[in-house]
Design a protein around this motif. Sequence first.
Motif, mmCIF file in Angstrom:
data_model
loop_
_atom_site.group_PDB
_atom_site.id
_atom_site.type_symbol
_atom_site.label_atom_id
_atom_site.label_comp_id
_atom_site.label_asym_id
_atom_site.label_seq_id
_atom_site.Cartn_x
_atom_site.Cartn_y
_atom_site.Cartn_z
ATOM 1 N N ASN A 1 0.852 -1.194 0.000
ATOM 2 C CA ASN A 1 0.000 0.000 0.000
ATOM 3 C C ASN A 1 0.885 1.239 0.000
ATOM 4 O OD1 ASN A 1 -2.951 -0.898 0.538
ATOM 5 N ND2 ASN A 1 -1.699 -2.158 1.908
ATOM 6 N N LEU A 2 0.664 2.072 -1.002
ATOM 7 C CA LEU A 2 1.394 3.324 -1.137
ATOM 8 C C LEU A 2 0.387 4.461 -0.997
ATOM 9 C CD1 LEU A 2 3.863 5.059 -1.927
ATOM 10 C CD2 LEU A 2 3.260 4.638 -4.335
ATOM 11 N N ILE A 3 0.591 5.278 0.030
ATOM 12 C CA ILE A 3 -0.289 6.424 0.260
ATOM 13 C C ILE A 3 0.513 7.685 -0.042
ATOM 14 C CG2 ILE A 3 -1.680 7.668 1.956
ATOM 15 C CD1 ILE A 3 -2.017 4.922 3.405
ATOM 16 N N LEU A 4 0.063 8.390 -1.050
ATOM 17 C CA LEU A 4 0.704 9.639 -1.462
ATOM 18 C C LEU A 4 -0.062 10.803 -0.860
ATOM 19 C CD1 LEU A 4 0.946 8.794 -5.272
ATOM 20 C CD2 LEU A 4 2.806 8.601 -3.608
ATOM 21 N N VAL A 5 0.631 11.713 -0.208
ATOM 22 C CA VAL A 5 -0.012 12.918 0.316
ATOM 23 C C VAL A 5 0.783 14.126 -0.194
ATOM 24 C CG1 VAL A 5 -0.756 14.221 2.350
ATOM 25 C CG2 VAL A 5 -0.751 11.707 2.416
ATOM 26 N N ARG A 6 0.089 14.937 -0.972
ATOM 27 C CA ARG A 6 0.722 16.174 -1.434
ATOM 28 C C ARG A 6 0.744 17.168 -0.276
ATOM 29 N NH1 ARG A 6 -1.425 20.322 -6.076
ATOM 30 N NH2 ARG A 6 0.306 21.816 -5.864
ATOM 31 N N HIS A 7 1.818 17.912 -0.177
ATOM 32 C CA HIS A 7 1.942 18.912 0.895
ATOM 33 C C HIS A 7 0.756 19.868 0.897
ATOM 34 C CE1 HIS A 7 2.876 22.210 -1.823
ATOM 35 N NE2 HIS A 7 3.663 21.370 -2.473
ATOM 36 N N GLY A 8 0.507 20.474 2.053
ATOM 37 C CA GLY A 8 -0.564 21.453 2.184
ATOM 38 C C GLY A 8 -0.271 22.725 1.398
ATOM 39 N N HIS B 1 -4.478 6.723 -2.198
ATOM 40 C CA HIS B 1 -4.053 5.430 -1.661
ATOM 41 C C HIS B 1 -4.057 4.422 -2.805
ATOM 42 C CE1 HIS B 1 -4.871 2.079 1.569
ATOM 43 N NE2 HIS B 1 -3.956 1.717 0.695
ATOM 44 N N LEU B 2 -2.869 3.919 -3.126
ATOM 45 C CA LEU B 2 -2.715 2.916 -4.174
ATOM 46 C C LEU B 2 -2.384 1.577 -3.529
ATOM 47 C CD1 LEU B 2 -0.449 5.038 -6.559
ATOM 48 C CD2 LEU B 2 -2.921 4.706 -6.743
ATOM 49 N N GLN B 3 -2.966 0.518 -4.079
ATOM 50 C CA GLN B 3 -2.733 -0.822 -3.526
ATOM 51 C C GLN B 3 -2.246 -1.743 -4.647
ATOM 52 O OE1 GLN B 3 -6.085 -3.284 -1.889
ATOM 53 N NE2 GLN B 3 -5.004 -2.820 0.011
ATOM 54 N N PHE B 4 -1.257 -2.569 -4.312
ATOM 55 C CA PHE B 4 -0.640 -3.449 -5.294
ATOM 56 C C PHE B 4 -0.643 -4.883 -4.776
ATOM 57 C CE2 PHE B 4 1.295 0.714 -5.262
ATOM 58 C CZ PHE B 4 1.111 1.131 -6.568
ATOM 59 N N ASN B 5 -0.969 -5.801 -5.646
ATOM 60 C CA ASN B 5 -0.971 -7.214 -5.291
ATOM 61 C C ASN B 5 0.437 -7.767 -5.552
ATOM 62 O OD1 ASN B 5 -1.945 -9.649 -4.435
ATOM 63 N ND2 ASN B 5 -2.897 -10.185 -6.382
ATOM 64 N N GLU B 6 1.383 -7.260 -4.794
ATOM 65 C CA GLU B 6 2.805 -7.607 -4.947
ATOM 66 C C GLU B 6 3.421 -7.840 -3.578
ATOM 67 O OE1 GLU B 6 4.239 -8.037 -7.821
ATOM 68 O OE2 GLU B 6 2.826 -7.052 -9.165
ATOM 69 N N THR C 1 -6.503 2.109 -7.444
ATOM 70 C CA THR C 1 -6.655 3.329 -6.656
ATOM 71 C C THR C 1 -7.693 2.999 -5.595
ATOM 72 O OG1 THR C 1 -6.215 4.618 -8.643
ATOM 73 C CG2 THR C 1 -7.169 5.797 -6.758
ATOM 74 N N LYS C 2 -7.209 2.688 -4.405
ATOM 75 C CA LYS C 2 -8.090 2.239 -3.327
ATOM 76 C C LYS C 2 -8.963 3.362 -2.788
ATOM 77 C CE LYS C 2 -7.978 -0.390 0.938
ATOM 78 N NZ LYS C 2 -8.830 -1.528 0.751
ATOM 79 N N GLN C 3 -8.371 4.549 -2.632
ATOM 80 C CA GLN C 3 -9.156 5.696 -2.161
ATOM 81 C C GLN C 3 -8.469 7.004 -2.503
ATOM 82 O OE1 GLN C 3 -9.657 6.404 2.043
ATOM 83 N NE2 GLN C 3 -7.691 5.486 2.543
ATOM 84 N N VAL C 4 -9.284 8.025 -2.576
ATOM 85 C CA VAL C 4 -8.824 9.383 -2.810
ATOM 86 C C VAL C 4 -9.525 10.252 -1.777
ATOM 87 C CG1 VAL C 4 -8.865 11.298 -4.450
ATOM 88 C CG2 VAL C 4 -8.514 8.965 -5.278
ATOM 89 N N ILE C 5 -8.745 11.065 -1.058
ATOM 90 C CA ILE C 5 -9.315 11.995 -0.088
ATOM 91 C C ILE C 5 -8.776 13.380 -0.402
ATOM 92 C CG2 ILE C 5 -9.635 12.569 2.351
ATOM 93 C CD1 ILE C 5 -8.742 9.663 3.018
ATOM 94 N N PHE C 6 -9.655 14.257 -0.816
ATOM 95 C CA PHE C 6 -9.266 15.624 -1.123
ATOM 96 C C PHE C 6 -9.939 16.557 -0.132
ATOM 97 C CE2 PHE C 6 -8.660 14.623 -5.946
ATOM 98 C CZ PHE C 6 -7.523 13.897 -5.637
ATOM 99 N N PRO C 7 -9.227 17.573 0.365
ATOM 100 C CA PRO C 7 -9.770 18.466 1.399
ATOM 101 C C PRO C 7 -11.068 19.152 1.001
ATOM 102 C CG PRO C 7 -7.551 19.156 0.781
ATOM 103 C CD PRO C 7 -7.873 17.934 -0.001
ATOM 104 N N LYS C 8 -11.219 19.464 -0.273
ATOM 105 C CA LYS C 8 -12.415 20.142 -0.746
ATOM 106 C C LYS C 8 -13.682 19.345 -0.413
ATOM 107 C CE LYS C 8 -14.089 22.529 -4.848
ATOM 108 N NZ LYS C 8 -13.819 22.842 -6.254
ATOM 109 N N GLN C 9 -13.558 17.998 -0.417
ATOM 110 C CA GLN C 9 -14.676 17.119 -0.087
ATOM 111 C C GLN C 9 -15.036 17.201 1.392
ATOM 112 O OE1 GLN C 9 -12.418 13.629 -0.994
ATOM 113 N NE2 GLN C 9 -13.265 13.405 -3.059
ATOM 114 N N LEU C 10 -14.096 17.656 2.212
ATOM 115 C CA LEU C 10 -14.264 17.601 3.669
ATOM 116 C C LEU C 10 -14.622 18.942 4.298
ATOM 117 C CD1 LEU C 10 -11.060 15.470 4.378
ATOM 118 C CD2 LEU C 10 -13.406 14.627 4.034
#
Length: 162
Positions: A3-10, A135-140, A151-160
């Motif tokens: 599982n690779l979770i990428l978070v772009r800086h604020g 959040h990216l998930q790989f069967n590796e 692409t397991k999930q996407v969380i963007f601040p605008k949604q929150l």
Amino acid sequence: MKNLILVRHGKSSWEYNVKDKDRPLKERGINDAFLVAEVLRKQQLNIDYVFSSPANRALHTSMIFCRELKHDFSNFQISNELYDFSGESVLSFVKTIDNNLNTIVIFGHNYAFTHIANSLGNNYIENVPTSGLVHLQFNEDKWSSVTKGITKQVIFPKQLRV
């Protein structure tokens, strides 16, 4: 499974005459980081390790997340390879991650994160916004084998934001 979770800086401030690496977060960047971190915390994921770009805005964002997630700072590392805007250096970095680590969070920059999310995930994302999480998930079993995942999930601040 990896599982690779990428978070772009604020959202960062341009009002100071400092080098790019030294730009601080704006108040909105801090608030948005807390919003996204809170959603991630509620998911109770077992995060093995956190990596951050050395840029002030990425480091500050990573600290907000680590505190919110109560992440052990002994499993935190700054990497110059993550101060990358193309995605090539970040991808090379990911391929060399210790295979004992299954879920990692990386704090960094665009265009790199949008490129990686689209190259490795199965959903097209036009742009990963500031404080955005993918959040990216790989069967590796090995990070070096990571190519195409979901692409397991996407969380963007605008949604929150209310």
